[in-house]
Design a protein around this motif. Structure first.
Motif, PDB file in Angstrom:
ATOM      1  N   MET A 157      69.791  60.581  50.839  1.00 37.89           N
ATOM      2  CA  MET A 157      68.572  61.291  50.442  1.00 37.89           C
ATOM      3  C   MET A 157      68.859  62.289  49.328  1.00 37.89           C
ATOM      4  O   MET A 157      68.080  62.419  48.378  1.00 37.89           O
ATOM      5  CB  MET A 157      67.961  62.015  51.644  1.00 37.89           C
ATOM      6  CG  MET A 157      67.269  61.103  52.633  1.00 37.89           C
ATOM      7  SD  MET A 157      66.278  62.023  53.855  1.00 37.89           S
ATOM      8  CE  MET A 157      67.551  62.803  54.842  1.00 37.89           C
ATOM      9  N   LEU A 158      69.980  62.996  49.446  1.00 33.47           N
ATOM     10  CA  LEU A 158      70.329  63.967  48.407  1.00 33.47           C
ATOM     11  C   LEU A 158      70.613  63.283  47.072  1.00 33.47           C
ATOM     12  O   LEU A 158      70.199  63.764  46.013  1.00 33.47           O
ATOM     13  CB  LEU A 158      71.544  64.789  48.853  1.00 33.47           C
ATOM     14  CG  LEU A 158      71.256  65.865  49.894  1.00 33.47           C
ATOM     15  CD1 LEU A 158      72.549  66.411  50.457  1.00 33.47           C
ATOM     16  CD2 LEU A 158      70.412  66.985  49.277  1.00 33.47           C
ATOM     17  N   ALA A 159      71.311  62.153  47.113  1.00 35.45           N
ATOM     18  CA  ALA A 159      71.616  61.430  45.876  1.00 35.45           C
ATOM     19  C   ALA A 159      70.336  60.984  45.177  1.00 35.45           C
ATOM     20  O   ALA A 159      70.188  61.131  43.955  1.00 35.45           O
ATOM     21  CB  ALA A 159      72.511  60.233  46.180  1.00 35.45           C
ATOM     22  N   ASP A 160      69.403  60.455  45.965  1.00 35.08           N
ATOM     23  CA  ASP A 160      68.142  59.992  45.380  1.00 35.08           C
ATOM     24  C   ASP A 160      67.297  61.169  44.872  1.00 35.08           C
ATOM     25  O   ASP A 160      66.659  61.092  43.823  1.00 35.08           O
ATOM     26  CB  ASP A 160      67.360  59.185  46.411  1.00 35.08           C
ATOM     27  CG  ASP A 160      68.026  57.848  46.724  1.00 35.08           C
ATOM     28  OD1 ASP A 160      68.839  57.371  45.905  1.00 35.08           O
ATOM     29  OD2 ASP A 160      67.738  57.291  47.797  1.00 35.08           O
ATOM     30  N   THR A 161      67.306  62.271  45.635  1.00 35.88           N
ATOM     31  CA  THR A 161      66.532  63.447  45.243  1.00 35.88           C
ATOM     32  C   THR A 161      67.070  64.044  43.947  1.00 35.88           C
ATOM     33  O   THR A 161      66.299  64.485  43.073  1.00 35.88           O
ATOM     34  CB  THR A 161      66.555  64.493  46.374  1.00 35.88           C
ATOM     35  OG1 THR A 161      66.002  63.918  47.559  1.00 35.88           O
ATOM     36  CG2 THR A 161      65.756  65.732  45.983  1.00 35.88           C
ATOM     37  N   ALA A 162      68.386  64.065  43.785  1.00 35.95           N
ATOM     38  CA  ALA A 162      68.988  64.629  42.581  1.00 35.95           C
ATOM     39  C   ALA A 162      68.634  63.825  41.332  1.00 35.95           C
ATOM     40  O   ALA A 162      68.603  64.374  40.223  1.00 35.95           O
ATOM     41  CB  ALA A 162      70.505  64.703  42.742  1.00 35.95           C
ATOM     42  N   ILE A 163      68.357  62.530  41.508  1.00 34.73           N
ATOM     43  CA  ILE A 163      67.928  61.701  40.382  1.00 34.73           C
ATOM     44  C   ILE A 163      66.475  62.008  40.004  1.00 34.73           C
ATOM     45  O   ILE A 163      66.118  62.079  38.827  1.00 34.73           O
ATOM     46  CB  ILE A 163      68.086  60.204  40.726  1.00 34.73           C
ATOM     47  CG1 ILE A 163      69.572  59.847  40.859  1.00 34.73           C
ATOM     48  CG2 ILE A 163      67.413  59.320  39.669  1.00 34.73           C
ATOM     49  CD1 ILE A 163      69.821  58.461  41.444  1.00 34.73           C
ATOM     50  N   ALA A 164      65.664  62.244  41.033  1.00 35.23           N
ATOM     51  CA  ALA A 164      64.225  62.381  40.805  1.00 35.23           C
ATOM     52  C   ALA A 164      63.776  63.806  40.493  1.00 35.23           C
ATOM     53  O   ALA A 164      62.693  64.007  39.927  1.00 35.23           O
ATOM     54  CB  ALA A 164      63.464  61.872  42.034  1.00 35.23           C
ATOM     55  N   HIS A 165      64.592  64.792  40.859  1.00 32.77           N
ATOM     56  CA  HIS A 165      64.154  66.181  40.733  1.00 32.77           C
ATOM     57  C   HIS A 165      65.254  67.038  40.097  1.00 32.77           C
ATOM     58  O   HIS A 165      66.396  66.611  39.979  1.00 32.77           O
ATOM     59  CB  HIS A 165      63.785  66.750  42.110  1.00 32.77           C
ATOM     60  CG  HIS A 165      62.651  66.033  42.765  1.00 32.77           C
ATOM     61  ND1 HIS A 165      61.339  66.260  42.431  1.00 32.77           N
ATOM     62  CD2 HIS A 165      62.643  65.064  43.727  1.00 32.77           C
ATOM     63  CE1 HIS A 165      60.557  65.481  43.160  1.00 32.77           C
ATOM     64  NE2 HIS A 165      61.314  64.745  43.956  1.00 32.77           N
ATOM     65  N   ALA A 166      64.876  68.263  39.722  1.00 35.56           N
ATOM     66  CA  ALA A 166      65.813  69.190  39.078  1.00 35.56           C
ATOM     67  C   ALA A 166      66.681  69.865  40.143  1.00 35.56           C
ATOM     68  O   ALA A 166      66.545  71.051  40.434  1.00 35.56           O
ATOM     69  CB  ALA A 166      65.045  70.219  38.265  1.00 35.56           C
ATOM     70  N   MET A 167      67.563  69.093  40.733  1.00 32.59           N
ATOM     71  CA  MET A 167      68.455  69.609  41.770  1.00 32.59           C
ATOM     72  C   MET A 167      69.785  68.882  41.670  1.00 32.59           C
ATOM     73  O   MET A 167      69.817  67.666  41.450  1.00 32.59           O
ATOM     74  CB  MET A 167      67.854  69.395  43.167  1.00 32.59           C
ATOM     75  CG  MET A 167      68.791  69.819  44.316  1.00 32.59           C
ATOM     76  SD  MET A 167      68.158  69.313  45.928  1.00 32.59           S
ATOM     77  CE  MET A 167      66.773  70.445  46.106  1.00 32.59           C
ATOM     78  N   ASN A 168      70.884  69.612  41.803  1.00 33.33           N
ATOM     79  CA  ASN A 168      72.170  68.944  41.997  1.00 33.33           C
ATOM     80  C   ASN A 168      72.713  69.331  43.362  1.00 33.33           C
ATOM     81  O   ASN A 168      72.231  70.271  44.006  1.00 33.33           O
ATOM     82  CB  ASN A 168      73.158  69.234  40.873  1.00 33.33           C
ATOM     83  CG  ASN A 168      73.605  70.672  40.792  1.00 33.33           C
ATOM     84  OD1 ASN A 168      73.022  71.567  41.405  1.00 33.33           O
ATOM     85  ND2 ASN A 168      74.637  70.932  40.011  1.00 33.33           N
ATOM     86  N   TYR A 169      73.680  68.566  43.845  1.00 29.53           N
ATOM     87  CA  TYR A 169      74.142  68.769  45.221  1.00 29.53           C
ATOM     88  C   TYR A 169      75.639  68.523  45.310  1.00 29.53           C
ATOM     89  O   TYR A 169      76.251  67.878  44.446  1.00 29.53           O
ATOM     90  CB  TYR A 169      73.402  67.837  46.193  1.00 29.53           C
ATOM     91  CG  TYR A 169      73.850  66.394  46.104  1.00 29.53           C
ATOM     92  CD1 TYR A 169      74.852  65.907  46.938  1.00 29.53           C
ATOM     93  CD2 TYR A 169      73.301  65.529  45.158  1.00 29.53           C
ATOM     94  CE1 TYR A 169      75.288  64.588  46.843  1.00 29.53           C
ATOM     95  CE2 TYR A 169      73.725  64.223  45.059  1.00 29.53           C
ATOM     96  CZ  TYR A 169      74.720  63.756  45.908  1.00 29.53           C
ATOM     97  OH  TYR A 169      75.156  62.461  45.801  1.00 29.53           O
ATOM     98  N   CYS A 170      76.204  69.046  46.369  1.00 31.21           N
ATOM     99  CA  CYS A 170      77.590  68.738  46.721  1.00 31.21           C
ATOM    100  C   CYS A 170      77.620  68.359  48.191  1.00 31.21           C
ATOM    101  O   CYS A 170      77.179  69.144  49.053  1.00 31.21           O
ATOM    102  CB  CYS A 170      78.510  69.921  46.467  1.00 31.21           C
ATOM    103  SG  CYS A 170      80.225  69.594  46.935  1.00 31.21           S
ATOM    104  N   ALA A 171      78.110  67.168  48.491  1.00 32.35           N
ATOM    105  CA  ALA A 171      78.333  66.735  49.867  1.00 32.35           C
ATOM    106  C   ALA A 171      79.819  66.908  50.168  1.00 32.35           C
ATOM    107  O   ALA A 171      80.661  66.287  49.520  1.00 32.35           O
ATOM    108  CB  ALA A 171      77.912  65.279  50.056  1.00 32.35           C
ATOM    109  N   LEU A 172      80.124  67.774  51.120  1.00 36.11           N
ATOM    110  CA  LEU A 172      81.501  68.002  51.530  1.00 36.11           C
ATOM    111  C   LEU A 172      81.739  67.282  52.852  1.00 36.11           C
ATOM    112  O   LEU A 172      81.079  67.582  53.858  1.00 36.11           O
ATOM    113  CB  LEU A 172      81.780  69.495  51.667  1.00 36.11           C
ATOM    114  CG  LEU A 172      81.725  70.275  50.355  1.00 36.11           C
ATOM    115  CD1 LEU A 172      81.840  71.765  50.618  1.00 36.11           C
ATOM    116  CD2 LEU A 172      82.811  69.818  49.399  1.00 36.11           C
TER     117      LEU A 172
END
Length: 337
Positions: A157-172
């Motif tokens: 979900m985070l990977a897809d959201t980062a493509i569609a919206h102005a957000m980056n993420y880190c999964a640890l």
């Protein structure tokens, strides 16, 4: 608190084990922090009194929107969730609700609140039973229990959201987290916890009469499960560095293992607890638990190449010593209540 940081950080599950250490690490680094926790498994005493605290659920988007506005939140560190692998096998819907459905609500609230950065507490359980001795981030993810699947779905979900919206993420992706804050400010406080080192120090202090060893027929040197144990304060430090990397590289997202790259078997850990405490813990051999792989060891090359992360407590006896120190303090806390 005076700060030069550009925004506040919301820590979900900040009254829990790892979340409370992240709160301390963020504060020590000068970040303004707010905490949301429903206190189902967390403890109010684990959050410093001057940290804004909201006893609420991460599904409550109205509360989240208010927190984002009131505290100028620009990043979320997401620790809230359920973490007991065997329970996920017996009660999978609980895990898909707490870890996946609620994470979706949190991510949606973050998007709506224009939160730019998201750090996610993922797990090595997403790898299942890897066919390699040391797991890299590119090792195929094939979970063998609902806990692992519930976390992997949130990564997606985070990977897809980062493509569609102005957000980056880190999964640890954590390996086995253990120990406690070296200054004794917080630690693993959950009653009936299943973490091996927590269970073992409880036994060493007479709070349990034995330690169960689940599985003695794994394909490992002594037949018991092998895990990569990481000190919780080193893990918390990695979260702060990951946040700073996301801020510096707003168009990049990251996925990184969190471990030391060395494994210890259950029996080796129990021997170490005996050594640190100068006592002998009774061990009872039990069948394997559902959903447990035989060996799970990280390759931490990527996190060390990406972040200026220098573990300070990468020693099994040190991890056990800090866990023991906290367990003694926890007894005093409970006596006072």
């Amino acid at each position: 608190m005076q700060t030069d940081k550009p925004f506040g950080v919301l820590v979900t599950g900040g009254a829990g084990y790892i979340g409370s250490h992240a709160v301390l690490a963020l504060r020590d680094a000068g970040w303004p922090v707010a905490v949301i926790d429903n206190l189902v498994t967390g403890f109010r005493f684990a959050v410093p009194g001057d940290v804004p605290f909201y006893q609420s659920d991460i599904e409550d988007q109205a509360v989240l929107a208010r927190i984002f506005t009131e505290h100028g939140i620009g990043a979320v560190m997401h620790f809230a969730g359920s973490v007991v692998v065997p329970e996920s096998v017996s009660d999978p819907l609980k895990y898909y609700h707490n870890n996946t459905v609620k994470s979706r609500a949190l991510i949606e609230a973050a998007v709506n609140g224009h939160v730019r950065h998201f750090i996610f507490s993922s797990t090595a359980a997403t790898y299942g039973i890897p066919e390699v001795e040391a797991v890299t981030e590119d090792t195929p993810q094939m979970p063998i229990n609902p806990y692992g699947w519930s976390k992997l779905m949130t990564e997606r979900m985070l990977a897809d959201t980062a493509i569609a919206h102005a957000m980056n993420y880190c999964a640890l992706r954590y390996f086995n987290v253990a120990g406690a804050d070296p200054e004794g400010r917080t630690g693993q406080s959950t009653a009936g916890a299943t973490h091996l080192i927590k269970v073992a120090v409880e036994a060493a202090l007479g709070k349990r009469d034995h330690v169960a060893v689940f599985g003695t027929d794994f394909d490992t040197p002594d037949g018991t499960g092998v895990r990569d144990y990481i000190h919780v304060s080193d893990l918390a430090a990695a979260h702060v560095l990951a946040l700073e990397e996301l801020v510096a590289r707003p168009d990049a997202s990251l996925t990184m293992n969190c471990g030391y790259g060395r494994g210890f078997s259950v029996l080796e850990v129990l021997d170490a607890v005996d050594r640190v405490t100068n006592r002998t813990i009774e061990r009872r051999l039990e069948p394997r638990r559902a959903g447990d792989p035989g060996s799970l060891i990280s390759d931490p090359s990527r996190i060390k190449a990406t972040l200026p992360w220098q573990p300070q407590h990468a020693d099994l006896d040190t991890i056990i010593g800090h866990a023991l120190q906290w367990e003694r303090k926890l007894s005093d806390l409970r006596d006072e209540r």
